[in-house]
Structure formats: structure tokens, C-alpha cells
Design a protein around this motif. Structure first.
Motif, PDB file in Angstrom:
ATOM      1  N   GLY A 122      -3.131  -6.307  -5.440  1.00  0.00           N
ATOM      2  CA  GLY A 122      -2.177  -5.203  -5.559  1.00  0.00           C
ATOM      3  C   GLY A 122      -1.430  -5.220  -6.875  1.00  0.00           C
ATOM      4  O   GLY A 122      -1.234  -4.182  -7.510  1.00  0.00           O
ATOM      5  N   LEU A 123      -1.032  -6.414  -7.315  1.00  0.00           N
ATOM      6  CA  LEU A 123      -0.350  -6.511  -8.602  1.00  0.00           C
ATOM      7  C   LEU A 123      -1.286  -6.140  -9.748  1.00  0.00           C
ATOM      8  O   LEU A 123      -0.871  -5.508 -10.717  1.00  0.00           O
ATOM      9  N   GLY A 124      -2.559  -6.510  -9.623  1.00  0.00           N
ATOM     10  CA  GLY A 124      -3.542  -6.136 -10.648  1.00  0.00           C
ATOM     11  C   GLY A 124      -3.754  -4.638 -10.695  1.00  0.00           C
ATOM     12  O   GLY A 124      -3.836  -4.036 -11.768  1.00  0.00           O
ATOM     13  N   LEU A 125      -3.820  -3.998  -9.537  1.00  0.00           N
ATOM     14  CA  LEU A 125      -3.969  -2.536  -9.492  1.00  0.00           C
ATOM     15  C   LEU A 125      -2.751  -1.851 -10.090  1.00  0.00           C
ATOM     16  O   LEU A 125      -2.871  -0.857 -10.813  1.00  0.00           O
ATOM     17  N   THR A 126      -1.569  -2.387  -9.797  1.00  0.00           N
ATOM     18  CA  THR A 126      -0.345  -1.812 -10.339  1.00  0.00           C
ATOM     19  C   THR A 126      -0.323  -1.944 -11.854  1.00  0.00           C
ATOM     20  O   THR A 126       0.015  -0.996 -12.560  1.00  0.00           O
ATOM     21  N   GLY A 127      -0.719  -3.111 -12.354  1.00  0.00           N
ATOM     22  CA  GLY A 127      -0.758  -3.315 -13.802  1.00  0.00           C
ATOM     23  C   GLY A 127      -1.728  -2.375 -14.487  1.00  0.00           C
ATOM     24  O   GLY A 127      -1.429  -1.795 -15.535  1.00  0.00           O
ATOM     25  N   LYS A 128      -2.905  -2.199 -13.903  1.00  0.00           N
ATOM     26  CA  LYS A 128      -3.893  -1.279 -14.477  1.00  0.00           C
ATOM     27  C   LYS A 128      -3.377   0.149 -14.476  1.00  0.00           C
ATOM     28  O   LYS A 128      -3.544   0.892 -15.431  1.00  0.00           O
TER      29      LYS A 128
ATOM     30  N   GLY B   5       0.814  -1.211   0.000  1.00  0.00           N
ATOM     31  CA  GLY B   5       0.000   0.000   0.000  1.00  0.00           C
ATOM     32  C   GLY B   5       0.845   1.257   0.000  1.00  0.00           C
ATOM     33  O   GLY B   5       0.553   2.221  -0.711  1.00  0.00           O
ATOM     34  N   LEU B   6       1.918   1.236   0.773  1.00  0.00           N
ATOM     35  CA  LEU B   6       2.826   2.381   0.796  1.00  0.00           C
ATOM     36  C   LEU B   6       3.482   2.575  -0.567  1.00  0.00           C
ATOM     37  O   LEU B   6       3.578   3.701  -1.065  1.00  0.00           O
ATOM     38  N   ALA B   7       3.909   1.471  -1.180  1.00  0.00           N
ATOM     39  CA  ALA B   7       4.528   1.561  -2.509  1.00  0.00           C
ATOM     40  C   ALA B   7       3.536   2.116  -3.535  1.00  0.00           C
ATOM     41  O   ALA B   7       3.888   2.970  -4.353  1.00  0.00           O
ATOM     42  N   LEU B   8       2.287   1.631  -3.494  1.00  0.00           N
ATOM     43  CA  LEU B   8       1.273   2.154  -4.418  1.00  0.00           C
ATOM     44  C   LEU B   8       1.045   3.643  -4.191  1.00  0.00           C
ATOM     45  O   LEU B   8       0.893   4.413  -5.141  1.00  0.00           O
ATOM     46  N   SER B   9       1.027   4.060  -2.923  1.00  0.00           N
ATOM     47  CA  SER B   9       0.830   5.481  -2.606  1.00  0.00           C
ATOM     48  C   SER B   9       1.976   6.334  -3.128  1.00  0.00           C
ATOM     49  O   SER B   9       1.753   7.414  -3.676  1.00  0.00           O
ATOM     50  N   LEU B  10       3.189   5.857  -2.939  1.00  0.00           N
ATOM     51  CA  LEU B  10       4.352   6.631  -3.366  1.00  0.00           C
ATOM     52  C   LEU B  10       4.464   6.708  -4.885  1.00  0.00           C
ATOM     53  O   LEU B  10       4.825   7.749  -5.427  1.00  0.00           O
ATOM     54  N   VAL B  11       4.145   5.617  -5.568  1.00  0.00           N
ATOM     55  CA  VAL B  11       4.300   5.586  -7.022  1.00  0.00           C
ATOM     56  C   VAL B  11       3.125   6.238  -7.736  1.00  0.00           C
ATOM     57  O   VAL B  11       3.302   7.025  -8.669  1.00  0.00           O
ATOM     58  N   PHE B  12       1.911   5.953  -7.299  1.00  0.00           N
ATOM     59  CA  PHE B  12       0.733   6.410  -8.029  1.00  0.00           C
ATOM     60  C   PHE B  12      -0.039   7.525  -7.323  1.00  0.00           C
ATOM     61  O   PHE B  12      -1.041   8.002  -7.834  1.00  0.00           O
TER      62      PHE B  12
ATOM     63  N   GLN C 225      -6.368   3.250  -1.839  1.00  0.00           N
ATOM     64  CA  GLN C 225      -7.561   3.112  -1.006  1.00  0.00           C
ATOM     65  C   GLN C 225      -7.683   1.654  -0.568  1.00  0.00           C
ATOM     66  O   GLN C 225      -8.068   0.806  -1.363  1.00  0.00           O
ATOM     67  N   PRO C 226      -7.297   1.336   0.685  1.00  0.00           N
ATOM     68  CA  PRO C 226      -7.395  -0.057   1.121  1.00  0.00           C
ATOM     69  C   PRO C 226      -8.854  -0.498   1.238  1.00  0.00           C
ATOM     70  O   PRO C 226      -9.710   0.265   1.677  1.00  0.00           O
TER      71      PRO C 226
END
Length: 93
Positions: free
Chosen positions: A77-83, A12-19, A23-24
Motif C-alpha cells: 500500500g505504501l508503494g502504491l501511494t508513493g507511485k 484501501g479506503l484511504a487510497l480510494s478517497l485520495v486517488f 483494486q484489492p
């Protein structure tokens, strides 16, 4: 059990920092996992009353549900990152 939480929070932290946002949201496996862990902890506290064979079953069920829940959150999480990567690259989301 703690490792699952660390992986979820790190992702979640990585997703926040990158994108910029994350929203958990709990899923059904996470909620079932919580239930199984509570049963396992309760049975462990009552270890003088609960037969050892039943305790072993509770520990295995809680462990397997923790693993499956953690994998489901990782997959999500990987699916969200891919999208997100596809949408930033201009491809279809």
C-alpha cells in the motif's frame, strides 16, 4: 487477526478517497496466512484431541503469518501511494 483486516480495509479506503480507486489483490503471504489461520481454528475446535504443545505451535505460526502478511500489505500500500504521488507530481512512476 482482526487488526490486520482493519488496517488493510482502512488503507484501501484511504487510497480510494485520495486517488479515486483501489483494486484489492491478494498476495501469496495473504493466502498462506488464510491457510494457517484455518488450520489453527480447526485445531482449536479439536482441542480435546490435539495436544496442547501442537496447539501452541499452530497459534504462533498463525500469529506470525498474520503479522508478516499484514506488513506485506502495508508495504504494498505504501508503494502504491508513493507511485501515485510521483505520477500526480509529474515525476517518473
Amino acid at each position: 487477526i482482526i487488526g490486520r483486516e482493519v488496517v488493510i480495509l482502512s488503507g484501501g479506503l484511504a487510497l480510494s478517497l485520495v486517488f479515486g480507486q483501489w483494486q484489492p489483490c491478494p498476495n501469496m503471504l495473504g493466502k498462506l496466512n488464510n491457510f494457517f489461520q484455518l488450520v489453527m481454528f480447526g485445531a482449536t475446535i479439536l482441542a480435546n484431541i490435539v495436544p496442547l504443545s501442537l496447539l501452541v505451535v499452530f497459534w504462533w505460526v498463525a500469529g506470525l503469518s498474520t503479522l508478516s502478511s499484514g506488513l506485506s500489505y502495508l508495504w504494498l500500500g505504501l508503494g502504491l501511494t508513493g507511485k501515485a504521488l510521483k505520477s500526480t507530481a509529474g515525476g517518473p512512476a
